[in-house]
Design a protein around this motif. Structure first.
Motif, PDB file in Angstrom:
ATOM      1  N   GLU A  65       4.894   3.941   2.564  1.00 28.75           N
ATOM      2  CA  GLU A  65       4.641   2.665   1.878  1.00 28.75           C
ATOM      3  C   GLU A  65       4.711   1.514   2.868  1.00 28.75           C
ATOM      4  O   GLU A  65       5.519   1.528   3.807  1.00 28.75           O
ATOM      5  CB  GLU A  65       5.676   2.413   0.774  1.00 28.75           C
ATOM      6  CG  GLU A  65       5.525   3.288  -0.431  1.00 28.75           C
ATOM      7  CD  GLU A  65       6.556   2.954  -1.501  1.00 28.75           C
ATOM      8  OE1 GLU A  65       6.423   3.506  -2.615  1.00 28.75           O
ATOM      9  OE2 GLU A  65       7.490   2.167  -1.227  1.00 28.75           O
ATOM     10  N   LYS A 101      -3.991  10.540   1.963  1.00 29.39           N
ATOM     11  CA  LYS A 101      -4.569  10.143   0.682  1.00 29.39           C
ATOM     12  C   LYS A 101      -3.953   8.826   0.225  1.00 29.39           C
ATOM     13  O   LYS A 101      -2.727   8.718   0.074  1.00 29.39           O
ATOM     14  CB  LYS A 101      -4.289  11.204  -0.382  1.00 29.39           C
ATOM     15  CG  LYS A 101      -5.007  12.518  -0.183  1.00 29.39           C
ATOM     16  CD  LYS A 101      -4.627  13.472  -1.312  1.00 29.39           C
ATOM     17  CE  LYS A 101      -5.225  14.850  -1.092  1.00 29.39           C
ATOM     18  NZ  LYS A 101      -4.741  15.807  -2.147  1.00 29.39           N
ATOM     19  N   LYS A 102      -4.811   7.826   0.011  1.00 27.21           N
ATOM     20  CA  LYS A 102      -4.310   6.565  -0.521  1.00 27.21           C
ATOM     21  C   LYS A 102      -3.925   6.743  -1.976  1.00 27.21           C
ATOM     22  O   LYS A 102      -4.631   7.424  -2.731  1.00 27.21           O
ATOM     23  CB  LYS A 102      -5.363   5.466  -0.388  1.00 27.21           C
ATOM     24  CG  LYS A 102      -5.588   5.015   1.036  1.00 27.21           C
ATOM     25  CD  LYS A 102      -6.525   3.813   1.105  1.00 27.21           C
ATOM     26  CE  LYS A 102      -6.658   3.341   2.555  1.00 27.21           C
ATOM     27  NZ  LYS A 102      -7.562   2.159   2.667  1.00 27.21           N
ATOM     28  N   GLN A 103      -2.786   6.147  -2.358  1.00 28.77           N
ATOM     29  CA  GLN A 103      -2.311   6.276  -3.727  1.00 28.77           C
ATOM     30  C   GLN A 103      -2.352   4.939  -4.434  1.00 28.77           C
ATOM     31  O   GLN A 103      -2.165   3.885  -3.809  1.00 28.77           O
ATOM     32  CB  GLN A 103      -0.870   6.835  -3.737  1.00 28.77           C
ATOM     33  CG  GLN A 103      -0.767   8.239  -3.144  1.00 28.77           C
ATOM     34  CD  GLN A 103       0.648   8.788  -3.193  1.00 28.77           C
ATOM     35  OE1 GLN A 103       1.610   8.037  -3.286  1.00 28.77           O
ATOM     36  NE2 GLN A 103       0.758  10.114  -3.129  1.00 28.77           N
ATOM     37  N   ARG A 104      -2.599   4.999  -5.724  1.00 29.71           N
ATOM     38  CA  ARG A 104      -2.668   3.754  -6.510  1.00 29.71           C
ATOM     39  C   ARG A 104      -1.271   3.190  -6.686  1.00 29.71           C
ATOM     40  O   ARG A 104      -0.303   3.931  -6.913  1.00 29.71           O
ATOM     41  CB  ARG A 104      -3.308   4.058  -7.863  1.00 29.71           C
ATOM     42  CG  ARG A 104      -3.509   2.835  -8.737  1.00 29.71           C
ATOM     43  CD  ARG A 104      -4.329   3.163  -9.969  1.00 29.71           C
ATOM     44  NE  ARG A 104      -5.683   3.549  -9.610  1.00 29.71           N
ATOM     45  CZ  ARG A 104      -6.593   3.922 -10.497  1.00 29.71           C
ATOM     46  NH1 ARG A 104      -6.284   3.980 -11.776  1.00 29.71           N
ATOM     47  NH2 ARG A 104      -7.819   4.253 -10.104  1.00 29.71           N
ATOM     48  N   ILE A 105      -1.183   1.851  -6.575  1.00 29.23           N
ATOM     49  CA  ILE A 105       0.107   1.171  -6.793  1.00 29.23           C
ATOM     50  C   ILE A 105       0.177   0.758  -8.253  1.00 29.23           C
ATOM     51  O   ILE A 105      -0.736   0.101  -8.770  1.00 29.23           O
ATOM     52  CB  ILE A 105       0.233  -0.061  -5.887  1.00 29.23           C
ATOM     53  CG1 ILE A 105       0.103   0.358  -4.417  1.00 29.23           C
ATOM     54  CG2 ILE A 105       1.545  -0.777  -6.118  1.00 29.23           C
ATOM     55  CD1 ILE A 105      -0.120  -0.793  -3.478  1.00 29.23           C
ATOM     56  N   ALA A 106       1.248   1.148  -8.914  1.00 29.09           N
ATOM     57  CA  ALA A 106       1.384   0.844 -10.358  1.00 29.09           C
ATOM     58  C   ALA A 106       1.534  -0.651 -10.564  1.00 29.09           C
ATOM     59  O   ALA A 106       2.150  -1.331  -9.778  1.00 29.09           O
ATOM     60  CB  ALA A 106       2.595   1.579 -10.922  1.00 29.09           C
ATOM     61  N   SER A 147       0.853  -1.197   0.000  1.00 22.02           N
ATOM     62  CA  SER A 147       0.000   0.000   0.000  1.00 22.02           C
ATOM     63  C   SER A 147       0.887   1.244   0.000  1.00 22.02           C
ATOM     64  O   SER A 147       2.048   1.195   0.424  1.00 22.02           O
ATOM     65  CB  SER A 147      -0.924   0.007   1.222  1.00 22.02           C
ATOM     66  OG  SER A 147      -0.177   0.099   2.418  1.00 22.02           O
ATOM     67  N   ARG A 148       0.309   2.329  -0.495  1.00 25.10           N
ATOM     68  CA  ARG A 148       1.053   3.597  -0.516  1.00 25.10           C
ATOM     69  C   ARG A 148       0.087   4.730  -0.162  1.00 25.10           C
ATOM     70  O   ARG A 148      -1.058   4.733  -0.625  1.00 25.10           O
ATOM     71  CB  ARG A 148       1.671   3.842  -1.893  1.00 25.10           C
ATOM     72  CG  ARG A 148       2.495   5.131  -1.977  1.00 25.10           C
ATOM     73  CD  ARG A 148       3.047   5.385  -3.372  1.00 25.10           C
ATOM     74  NE  ARG A 148       4.040   4.406  -3.744  1.00 25.10           N
ATOM     75  CZ  ARG A 148       3.948   3.590  -4.800  1.00 25.10           C
ATOM     76  NH1 ARG A 148       2.871   3.626  -5.567  1.00 25.10           N
ATOM     77  NH2 ARG A 148       4.907   2.747  -5.088  1.00 25.10           N
ATOM     78  N   THR A 166       5.386  10.652   1.962  1.00 26.58           N
ATOM     79  CA  THR A 166       4.694   9.423   1.537  1.00 26.58           C
ATOM     80  C   THR A 166       5.082   8.254   2.439  1.00 26.58           C
ATOM     81  O   THR A 166       6.185   8.201   2.979  1.00 26.58           O
ATOM     82  CB  THR A 166       5.030   9.057   0.078  1.00 26.58           C
ATOM     83  OG1 THR A 166       6.437   8.829  -0.037  1.00 26.58           O
ATOM     84  CG2 THR A 166       4.603  10.149  -0.877  1.00 26.58           C
TER      85      THR A 166
END
Length: 427
Positions: free
Chosen positions: A108, A422-427, A97-98, A106
């Motif tokens: 992770e 804010k949750k960020q999308r993992i590529a 998760s990020r 940030t």
């Protein structure tokens, strides 16, 4: 002077940290070299294994002897499994998760090795290369304490693997052959992070009761097949026979077959019993079957909860699927259970309702295996409810770590930062 188990554990931790820092390609190359080396040294491995088998003679049980013997096809399978592990995606530092904690800050959650593993196994020489490969792929250091019955096999396999790894091998993977007894190893909770026992009920139960180190594994392999009223009988017979005779000593072999009571009157139970007996299995009558067929010549089952680890099985009757599930929960070990039925609704109810590590529909319990699950290999099968459950591959040897990247932020009693979370999308 031989190093102590404590010194081995400390070296393993140091080596595991170096291993984690290597590029993926370097660790993959190590694994492929191990697979090649096993095949190239097959003759030597089988010769050393033959010494163990000869020395064991009639000193060990038939079930243990089956586990001790190595054959060319087993070595081939080990090599294939190790190559499959090498082909998996990089397991270390995978981002789970990020989150943006604050602007420019940030966080992770990443996968990370557990650290140092202690694997205690009985007469299972094939376990050694499987475990070594999984530890290598997951970045863990390893202490191996094998049973004396497999001393020659373990020694040659350890030598081949360490040499294939290269300079780091001897520090990373240790075969404990000193006089350190299991009781002494289990006291090293400050340098060993996880114990995984591979052996019978007595070994596993003893370890669980005598260490502060977390233990991953299972004490019993009491697996069930429930043959439903809506079962295809030919399919049921095929599954039940395979689940017992494919490898009777395995922990995923069926130990009790429960049949719906309607199969008593229509002859289905008799056909299942005959098929098992024709396959060389001694069928024991469970409590309800004894009540329904008091004149049966079948020997009585030793108990409602019994692991044979041999060509023996308990046959019993359940009033319906709910009764079968209750029986499994009361007398099983949470390992692997199967329903044989053509009723899709009943199958889904069984899969949802049975609380075991592995639950199958119309498939042999023998599929509960790391290699067959596509994990490449397994360090064991866990019936624990914490961390890992079922066949334990690379993923089960990982924990997590938190990685934060900032640009000078300070907490200052939470006045020095504006949280965004804010949750960020993992590529």
């Amino acid at each position: 002077m031989a190093e102590s188990a404590r010194e081995s554990a400390q070296k393993a931790r140091s080596a595991s940290r170096k291993l984690q820092a290597l590029a993926t390609e370097e660790r993959v190359a190590m694994l492929n070299r191990i697979a090649d080396a096993l095949l190239a040294n097959e003759t030597e491995i089988l010769a050393e294994n033959a010494k163990d088998v000869q020395e064991a003679g009639d000193k060990i049980s038939q079930a243990l002897l089956q586990r001790l013997v190595l054959k060319p096809q087993k070595i081939q399978q080990l090599a294939e499994g190790i190559r499959a592990i090498a082909a998996e995606e990089e397991p270390i530092r995978r981002v789970i998760s990020r989150m943006e904690v604050a602007e420019g800050l940030t966080l992770e959650k990443q996968t990370a090795p557990i650290g140092v593993l202690l694997i205690i196994f009985e007469a299972r020489p094939d376990a050694l290369p499987q475990i070594a490969a999984l530890a290598l792929r997951s970045g863990n250091g390893l202490l191996l304490k094998g049973g004396k019955e497999a001393a020659h096999s373990n020694a040659v396999l350890h030598k081949i693997i360490v040499e294939a790894i290269g300079p780091m091998g001897a520090d990373l993977i240790h075969l404990i052959t000193s006089r350190d007894e299991i009781a002494d190893l289990l006291k090293l909770d400050d340098v060993i992070d996880l114990v995984i026992p591979r052996g019978g009920n007595a070994l596993v139960s003893h370890i669980q009761a005598n260490t502060k180190i977390p233990v991953l594994g299972h004490a019993d392999g009491i697996c069930h097949v429930y043959v439903d009223a809506a079962a295809d009988l030919d399919k049921a017979i095929k599954i039940v026979v395979d689940a017992k005779v494919d490898y009777a000593a395995a922990c995923n072999a069926v130990e009790k077959v429960l049949v719906h009571e309607s199969l008593v009157a229509n002859g289905g139970l008799g056909k299942i019993q005959s098929a098992l007996q024709d396959a060389g299995v001694t069928v024991h009558a469970g409590e309800r079957l004894q009540q329904l067929q008091p004149d049966s010549k079948l020997p009585a089952a030793p108990s409602a909860r019994h692991e044979y680890s041999s060509l023996d099985v308990t046959l019993d009757v359940a009033a319906d699927m709910a009764a079968a599930i209750d029986h499994i929960h009361a007398n099983g070990s949470g390992h692997t259970e199967c329903i044989v039925t053509e009723d899709a609704e009943a199958a889904e109810a069984f899969l949802r309702g049975v609380d075991s590590a592995c639950v199958f529909h119309n498939a042999s319990t023998r599929f509960a295996d790391g290699f067959r699950f596509g994990l490449g290999a397994e360090v064991g099968i866990s019936t624990s409810r914490i961390h890992a459950r079922g066949p334990v591959g690379v993923e089960g040897l990982l924990t997590s770590k938190w990685v934060m990247r900032g640009s000078g932020q300070v907490v200052a009693k939470d006045s020095g930062v504006t949280y965004t979370h804010k949750k960020q999308r993992i590529a």
